[in-house]
Design an enzyme around this catalytic site. Structure first.
Site, short mmCIF file in Angstrom:
data_model
loop_
_atom_site.label_atom_id
_atom_site.label_comp_id
_atom_site.label_asym_id
_atom_site.label_seq_id
_atom_site.Cartn_x
_atom_site.Cartn_y
_atom_site.Cartn_z
N HIS A 83 1.12 -1.42 0.08
CA HIS A 83 -0.06 -0.23 0.07
C HIS A 83 1.33 1.32 -0.49
O HIS A 83 0.24 2.32 -0.75
CB HIS A 83 -0.53 0.44 1.32
CG HIS A 83 -2.28 0.41 1.03
ND1 HIS A 83 -2.32 2.17 0.16
CD2 HIS A 83 -3.29 0.34 1.10
CE1 HIS A 83 -3.65 2.68 0.39
NE2 HIS A 83 -3.86 1.94 1.73
N TYR B 89 -14.97 6.87 9.09
CA TYR B 89 -13.56 7.11 7.79
C TYR B 89 -13.99 6.42 6.53
O TYR B 89 -14.80 5.28 6.71
CB TYR B 89 -12.87 6.11 8.23
CG TYR B 89 -11.25 6.37 7.40
CD1 TYR B 89 -10.08 7.38 7.66
CD2 TYR B 89 -11.12 6.60 6.35
CE1 TYR B 89 -9.45 7.57 7.03
CE2 TYR B 89 -10.63 6.22 5.29
CZ TYR B 89 -9.35 6.87 5.23
OH TYR B 89 -8.19 7.64 5.03
N THR C 135 -4.58 11.23 -0.47
CA THR C 135 -5.88 10.74 0.05
C THR C 135 -6.41 11.73 1.11
O THR C 135 -5.67 12.56 1.84
CB THR C 135 -6.31 9.51 0.26
OG1 THR C 135 -5.50 9.43 1.97
CG2 THR C 135 -6.12 7.91 -0.41
#
Length: 770
Positions: free
Chosen positions: A484, A600, A613
C-alpha cells in the site's frame, strides 16, 4: 548415464550458455572461448535498454514542453524569420541586443549572426509562451467551483472555464503531461479546520464532552495552532505536496506491525467466469498483459486519468512505482526502492523460488511462451531447500525481526543474490496449489475463502513487500495482493482492469484452453533460486509465521453478492450513489450496535500534484437525524426530507475533501510539526488518537470502455478490499463492492432491502483501515 548425471549435465550446459566468454591461462598463453549465442543475447538486451532510454528521453522532452509540442518551436522560429524577412522587428530590438553579445560574433557573417540571434530569440519566446500557457492552465485547474454546482446545472462561469481548459490543455497528452500544470494542495486555515472538526465531532459526543473538546480546540486555534500553521505554509511553498511525503513515511513506512491484512489489499478475478481452467495458460496471458501495460506505461501511452464529464486531469505521480518496486524493511523505518527496469519476475511454487525471464532476443515473450515456462516450473519436482518454503513469512510478520534477519542472514553470499533477484523483479508471481472462486456446492463460502486467500494466502506464499503479487490458482482463477505505501488502490485497480480485459477480450485462448501463439524452442528454462538458510534464521521465520498466522486466523471474512440493484436506480432518485451507501452504512451500524461511531471514508486528492487521499467523516448530524427518524417511525415525507439533507451534506463533505478542504490530513501534518518542535498539544493528541470503527472507501471502475457489459454481462468482478477484523462485502451486480468494518461485531449483518434495476457502469466501495 543415470538421472542424477543427466541433471548435472543439463545444469552445466545451462551454465555454459549463460557465460558470454571463458578464458583459461595456460603455459602456451590465454585460451579464449566465445559464446556467440550469449554475446548476441547481451547485444540484444543492451539494444532494448538503449531503445527504452531514447523513448524515455523523447517523452521527457514532450512532457517538459507541454501543453506546447516540440514541433511548435519550429513554427515560432519560421514565423519570426518570416517577419524579419519583411523588414519588421517583432522583438522590438531584442534580436539586435542578442546579436551584439554573441560570443562567436566575429567568426560569423552578419546574415548568420542575424539568423542565430533570431533563432535564440524565438527559442526564448517559445519557452515564455510555454511557461505562460502552463501557468494559465495551473490557475484554471485551481478553480473547483464546478464541483459544487448542482448535477445537470452548469453555470456560465463553469462553461467558460471548461472551454479555456480545453484551449490551454493542448492535444494528445502523455501520461505525465499535466504534472507540471497541476496546482499544489492548499493549506486550509486553522480556524476552518477546527470549525469543521467540531462539526464532525458533535453527533458523537455528549454535551459535556463536546464542551470540553470545544475548549481544547479554541485554545489550540488561538495559540499553538498558528505557530504550527506557519511551518506548514512554508513547506507548502517549497514542496509539491505538503502532505504526501509525511503520509507515506509516518502512516506506512514507519509502521512496525505486519503489512499482511493490516496494510496490503487484494484484487479479485471475474466473479462468474474463469477464461481457462489451465493454471499455466492463465498465468501466461496474465503476465503478458502485465508486460503490455508496463510497456504502455514506459512509453507514457496510457491516457491521463480524468474526472468524468469535464475531463479534469488527475495526478499520475503514483504510476511511476507500479513495477520494479519493493519495500525494504528497516529497524526504525522501511524504505521504498524503485529500479528503472527489470526483465524478469520472481515466481513462487510449492516452497521454491524461480527467476522467470520475460524477454528473449530483445523481444517480449508471447503468452504461449510464458505458459510453457510456467509449466516447466509446475513440473519441476525438486524440493525446497531448508527454510526456503516459508521464507516469505518474514514479509508477513513484524517489520523489525525481518529487518534484523535481512541484515544478518541476507546481506552477502547466495542468500543476498537470491533476495536481490526477488526484490529487483518486475513483480512477484505466486502459483497456488489450491482451487478458488465462486464454485461448487457452496459458492458463497467458496467466495469468502477466495477473497480471504487473496488477502493473506498461507502467510508464506505471497511476497508482501513487492509492489504487487499476481496470484494464479490451480483451477485458473487469479487475483492480486498489493503493497500500500507506494500508491493507493485506484492505481493498482487501473492496472488490473487492463490486465483482466486484455487477458479475456484481446489475447484469448484456444479451444483447449491454452494461450495462443507459437513457442520458441531455444528458450532457456526458468532459473531456480538457491538459498543457504541457517537454523537460527529458520527459527525466526517460524516466529514471524506464527505472528502472521494469528492475524490471518482472526479475520472473519464474508463476501455477499447482491445483484438486485445498482447505482442507475439510485441516480433515478436524484441521489448520489456514494451518499446513499454511506447513509445506509450508518443505518446498518446503528441497528447493529445501537449507537453511532466515527466513520472513515477515503477520498482522493489527485486534483492536486502528488495528491493521495483525504478523509470524509461520513457520520454527520444530518445522517444521524435521518437514522433516528427512520427508527422512531417518523412519516415517509419527513424521512425523505432528512435523507436528502443528509445526502447533500455528505456530498458537500466529499467535495471539500477532494478540493483540499478536508480535516484529517491538515490535523495530521500539524501534529507532525508539533512533534518536530517538541510541542505537546492536548487537542491534537486527542484528535489523532480517535478510533475509526467504521471504515470504507471507494474505487470506481476507471476504464468502462474496456468491458462489454451488454454482450458479456457475466464478466464482472467483486473488485477488491482491505483487511479489517470484520468485513461485509456487498456486491451490487457490476455496481458496488461495500465493506463494512465494525470491530467486535461478529454475528449480525444488516442488509439493504429493495429491488432496483441492474445497470452497466460499475462502482466499487472497499474498506480502508487506518
Amino acid at each position: 548415464m543415470d538421472v542424477e548425471s543427466c541433471g548435472h549435465a543439463q545444469k552445466m550446459a545451462e551454465a555454459h550458455q549463460a557465460v558470454a566468454f571463458q578464458f583459461t591461462i595456460t603455459p602456451e598463453g590465454i585460451d579464449l572461448q566465445l559464446s556467440h549465442q550469449a554475446l548476441r543475447q547481451v547485444y540484444l538486451s543492451g539494444l532494448r535498454s538503449w531503445k527504452k532510454r531514447v523513448t524515455r528521453l523523447k517523452n521527457n522532452v514532450i512532457t517538459g514542453v507541454y501543453p506546447a509540442s516540440p514541433s511548435s518551436w519550429l513554427f515560432v522560429v519560421i514565423a519570426i524569420l518570416a517577419t524579419m524577412y519583411t523588414r519588421s522587428d517583432p522583438s522590438m530590438g531584442l534580436i539586435a541586443k542578442i546579436q551584439e553579445h554573441l560570443p562567436v560574433s566575429d567568426s560569423l557573417s552578419v546574415q548568420c549572426r542575424t539568423v542565430v540571434s533570431a533563432v535564440l530569440f524565438s527559442t526564448l519566446l517559445w519557452f515564455s509562451l510555454i511557461f505562460t500557457m502552463r501557468l494559465c492552465l495551473k490557475q484554471l485547474l485551481s478553480y473547483h467551483g464546478w464541483m459544487f454546482e448542482q448535477h445537470g446545472k452548469v453555470s456560465n462561469t463553469t462553461k467558460i472555464w471548461a472551454a479555456m481548459v480545453r484551449i490551454f490543455s493542448g492535444r494528445q497528452p502523455l501520461l505525465y503531461s499535466y504534472q507540471g500544470s497541476l496546482p499544489n494542495l492548499p493549506v486550509p486555515a486553522v480556524k476552518d479546520t477546527v470549525k469543521r472538526f467540531l462539526e464532525s465531532a458533535r453527533p458523537l459526543m455528549s454535551d459535556s464532552e463536546y464542551e470540553r473538546m470545544t475548549t481544547l480546540a479554541k485554545e489550540f486555534e488561538s495559540s499553538l495552532g498558528n505557530r504550527l500553521q506557519w511551518y506548514l505554509k512554508l513547506k507548502a511553498m517549497w514542496a509539491s505536496n505538503y502532505v504526501s511525503d509525511w503520509w507515506e513515511e509516518y502512516v506506512y513506512l514507519r509502521g512496525r506491525g505486519p503489512l499482511m491484512v493490516n496494510s496490503n489489499y487484494y484484487g479479485m478475478d471475474f466473479l462468474y467466469v474463469t477464461p481457462t481452467p489451465i493454471q499455466a495458460a492463465r498465468a501466461g496471458n496474465t503476465l503478458h498483459a502485465c508486460l503490455l501495460y508496463r510497456r504502455k506505461l514506459n512509453r507514457e501511452e496510457i491516457k491521463p486519468s480524468r474526472v468524468p464529464v469535464l475531463n479534469v486531469p488527475l495526478c499520475a505521480a503514483q504510476c511511476e512505482r507500479i513495477f520494479n518496486t519493493t519495500r525494504i524493511p528497516g529497524e526504525e523505518t522501511d524504505s521504498l526502492v524503485h529500479w528503472q527496469d527489470s526483465e524478469y519476475v520472481a515466481v513462487f511454487h510449492r516452497g521454491r523460488y524461480f527467476r522467470l525471464w520475460l524477454y528473449h532476443a530483445a523481444r517480449m515473450l508471447s503468452p504461449r511462451e510464458i505458459e510453457q515456462q510456467i509449466q516447466r516450473i509446475l513440473d519441476d519436482p525438486s524440493p525446497p531447500a531448508p527454510g526456503e518454503a516459508k521464507l516469505a513469512a518474514m514479509t508477513a510478520g513484524d517489520r523489525i525481526p525481518w529487518a534484523q534477519a535481512r541484515k544478518e542472514f541476507f546481506s552477502s553470499g547466495v542468500n543476498k543474490r537470491s533476495l536481490d533477484c526477488i526484490e529487483k523483479a518486475a513483480f512477484f508471481v505466486a502459483l497456488d496449489d489450491d482451487e478458488q472462486g465462486m464454485r461448487g456446492d457452496d459458492p458463497a463460502g467458496n467466495l469468502d475463502r477466495y477473497a480471504k486467500s487473496l488477502l493473506h494466502g498461507k502467510c508464506y506464499d505471497r511476497w508482501f513487500d513487492k509492489s504487487f503479487t499476481v496470484v494464479v490458482y490451480k483451477n485458473g482463477k487469479n487475483g492480486l495482493n498489493a503493497e500500500h505505501s507506494w500508491a493507493d488502490a485506484p492505481i493498482m485497480a487501473h492496472v488490473w482492469e487492463y490486465v483482466m480485459t486484455t487477458d479475456s477480450f484481446q489475447l484469448g485462448y484456444t479451444e483447449e484452453g491454452h494461450c495462443k501463439g507459437d513457442v520458441a524452442s531455444s528458450l532457456p528454462p526458468p532459473t531456480r533460486l538457491t538459498w543457504d538458510i541457517p537454523a537460527e534464521c529458520q527459527e525466526r521465520i517460524e516466529r514471524s509465521l506464527a505472528v502472521a498466522q494469528a492475524i490471518a486466523d482472526d479475520v472473519d471474512f464474508h463476501v455477499l453478492p447482491i445483484q438486485e440493484f445498482g447505482k442507475g436506480a439510485i441516480k433515478k432518485c436524484k441521489i448520489s450513489p456514494d451518499a446513499f451507501i454511506q447513509i445506509a452504512l450508518q443505518l446498518a451500524y446503528y441497528r447493529n450496535r445501537g449507537s453511532f461511531t466515527l466513520t472513515y471514508e477515503a477520498s482522493m486528492t489527485r486534483l492536486f500534484r502528488e495528491g493521495r487521499t483525504e478523509t470524509v467523516r461520513s457520520c454527520t448530524s444530518e445522517s444521524c437525524a435521518f437514522v433516528r427518524a427512520l427508527e422512531d417511525g417518523e412519516s415517509k415525507e419527513v424521512c425523505q426530507r432528512l435523507f436528502r439533507t443528509a445526502a447533500e451534506k455528505h456530498q458537500h463533505l466529499y467535495r471539500m475533501a477532494m478540493t483540499g478542504g478536508g480535516i484529517d490530513r491538515h490535523l495530521f501534518c500539524l501534529y507532525i510539526v508539533s512533534k518536530y518542535l517538541g510541542e505537546e498539544s492536548p487537542f491534537l493528541k486527542e484528535v489523532l488518537s480517535e478510533t475509526w470503527r467504521l471504515s470504507t472507501s471507494q474505487t470506481p471502475l476507471q476504464q468502462v470502455e474496456l468491458f462489454d457489459f451488454v454482450n458479456h454481462p457475466e464478466y464482472t468482478t467483486c473488485g477488491g478490499g482491505f483487511g479489517p477484523e470484520i468485513v461485509l462485502v456487498v456486491f451490487f451486480g457490476t455496481e458496488y463492492v461495500v465493506r463494512l468494518w465494525s470491530a467486535g461485531c461478529r454475528s449480525k449483518y444488516v442488509g439493504i432491502k429493495g429491488r432496483l434495476r441492474f445497470i452497466r457502469k460499475p462502482i466499487s466501495i472497499i474498506a480502508y483501515k487506518t
